[in-house]
Design a protein around this motif. Structure first.
Motif, mmCIF file in Angstrom:
data_model
loop_
_atom_site.group_PDB
_atom_site.id
_atom_site.type_symbol
_atom_site.label_atom_id
_atom_site.label_comp_id
_atom_site.label_asym_id
_atom_site.label_seq_id
_atom_site.Cartn_x
_atom_site.Cartn_y
_atom_site.Cartn_z
ATOM 1 N N PHE A 21 9.218 2.061 -0.187
ATOM 2 C CA PHE A 21 10.254 0.996 -0.888
ATOM 3 C C PHE A 21 9.520 0.046 -1.967
ATOM 4 O O PHE A 21 8.319 0.020 -1.353
ATOM 5 C CB PHE A 21 11.003 0.641 0.180
ATOM 6 N N LEU A 22 10.131 -0.123 -2.685
ATOM 7 C CA LEU A 22 9.362 -1.223 -3.849
ATOM 8 C C LEU A 22 10.174 -2.193 -4.083
ATOM 9 O O LEU A 22 11.272 -2.194 -4.474
ATOM 10 C CB LEU A 22 9.120 -0.187 -5.285
ATOM 11 N N VAL A 52 2.000 -2.795 4.226
ATOM 12 C CA VAL A 52 2.533 -3.598 3.157
ATOM 13 C C VAL A 52 1.379 -3.591 2.015
ATOM 14 O O VAL A 52 0.292 -3.927 2.584
ATOM 15 C CB VAL A 52 3.070 -4.991 3.708
ATOM 16 N N TYR A 53 1.821 -3.222 0.801
ATOM 17 C CA TYR A 53 0.856 -3.253 -0.257
ATOM 18 C C TYR A 53 1.287 -4.251 -1.429
ATOM 19 O O TYR A 53 2.645 -4.370 -1.497
ATOM 20 C CB TYR A 53 0.813 -2.018 -0.850
ATOM 21 N N ILE A 54 0.498 -4.711 -2.079
ATOM 22 C CA ILE A 54 0.750 -5.641 -3.358
ATOM 23 C C ILE A 54 -0.072 -4.916 -4.468
ATOM 24 O O ILE A 54 -1.013 -4.206 -4.517
ATOM 25 C CB ILE A 54 0.570 -6.903 -3.151
ATOM 26 N N TRP A 65 -3.009 -1.010 -6.392
ATOM 27 C CA TRP A 65 -2.314 -1.215 -5.239
ATOM 28 C C TRP A 65 -3.502 -1.707 -4.153
ATOM 29 O O TRP A 65 -4.361 -1.202 -4.028
ATOM 30 C CB TRP A 65 -1.539 -0.192 -4.967
ATOM 31 N N GLN A 66 -2.944 -2.724 -3.304
ATOM 32 C CA GLN A 66 -4.021 -3.297 -2.260
ATOM 33 C C GLN A 66 -3.058 -3.537 -1.001
ATOM 34 O O GLN A 66 -2.108 -4.050 -0.965
ATOM 35 C CB GLN A 66 -4.657 -4.500 -2.776
ATOM 36 N N LEU A 67 -3.812 -3.054 0.192
ATOM 37 C CA LEU A 67 -3.086 -3.072 1.404
ATOM 38 C C LEU A 67 -3.211 -4.632 1.912
ATOM 39 O O LEU A 67 -4.668 -5.080 2.043
ATOM 40 C CB LEU A 67 -3.735 -2.185 2.556
ATOM 41 N N ALA A 106 4.264 -8.969 -10.230
ATOM 42 C CA ALA A 106 3.627 -8.106 -9.185
ATOM 43 C C ALA A 106 4.654 -7.217 -8.408
ATOM 44 O O ALA A 106 5.771 -7.240 -8.923
ATOM 45 C CB ALA A 106 2.966 -8.947 -8.309
ATOM 46 N N GLN A 107 4.104 -6.430 -7.815
ATOM 47 C CA GLN A 107 5.040 -5.587 -7.055
ATOM 48 C C GLN A 107 4.683 -5.490 -5.522
ATOM 49 O O GLN A 107 3.465 -5.541 -5.384
ATOM 50 C CB GLN A 107 4.920 -3.952 -7.576
ATOM 51 N N LEU A 108 5.570 -5.253 -4.591
ATOM 52 C CA LEU A 108 5.237 -5.117 -3.282
ATOM 53 C C LEU A 108 5.952 -3.880 -2.820
ATOM 54 O O LEU A 108 6.994 -3.580 -2.973
ATOM 55 C CB LEU A 108 6.105 -6.176 -2.568
#
Length: 203
Positions: A21-22, A52-54, A65-67, A106-108
């Motif tokens: 999911f984004l 959870v990534y950002i 993408w970073q965890l 940014a995106q989660l």
């Protein structure tokens, strides 16, 4: 569901596939923390949790993408510090790399993954351990000084105590007084331990 301080909770997730999911996070330049939580309406399926990534897109729109952490049924919410995170491609995770991005937001990403895999994943941190230790030591020293200054503002000399006692009905005799030197010695001892090992209080 994510949200930042002073912002509404975001519920407008885009479902990428069955387990991904984004969320798009707008105007993130001055946001230091985000909160991600389960609503309580449904639990994770047995054996699964959420990574959870950002994503901090570059000016060219490339993804990074970073965890940043995990959620599980036992830990249904978390606060993530995102200030100071490196917004480049060097530590990118490609779990959402097929998603389009906008260079100004940014995106989660929420990815449902087996608990065994989550346990092996190490989130990135926004500050390194030495910076965390320095920040903690500074906080403790400031706390000690605040406590010391507050306590000593009530200090009395023996003459002042005797004068107060002479005007009372004897109830002051039930009051215990602590020499200021005891507080000073404790403060010095605590600061000495802290300077040798910032984590000594955990032992």
């Amino acid at each position: 569901m994510p949200y930042g301080p002073g912002r509404l909770v975001q519920t407008d997730a885009t479902q990428v596939n069955e387990r991904k999911f984004l969320f798009t996070l707008m105007d993130m330049d001055n946001v230091n923390h985000i909160v991600v939580f389960m609503t309580g309406q449904a639990a994770f399926p047995d054996g699964l949790g959420a990574a959870v990534y950002i994503n901090w897109p570059s000016s060219s729109g490339e993804t990074s993408w970073q965890l940043i952490g995990h959620l599980t049924n036992q830990k249904p919410s978390a606060i993530f510090k995102i200030s100071g995170m490196i917004k480049d491609q060097n530590s990118a995770s490609n779990v959402f790399s097929d998603m389009a991005s906008h260079p100004h937001h940014a995106q989660l990403g929420i990815s449902l993954e087996p608990l065994a895999e989550l346990a092996q994943q190490v989130p990135v941190t926004s500050v390194n351990p030495s910076e965390q230790a320095a920040t903690f030591e500074e906080f403790v020293n400031n706390m000690l000084m605040s406590f010391y200054n507050y306590s000593t503002s009530f200090s009395k000399s023996l003459a002042e105590i005797a004068s107060i006692a002479s005007t009372m009905d004897g109830s002051v005799g039930q009051t215990q007084f602590l020499p200021l030197s005891v507080l000073e010695n404790w403060q010095k001892l605590f600061q000495a331990k802290l300077s040798r090992d910032v984590n000594f209080w955990k032992k």
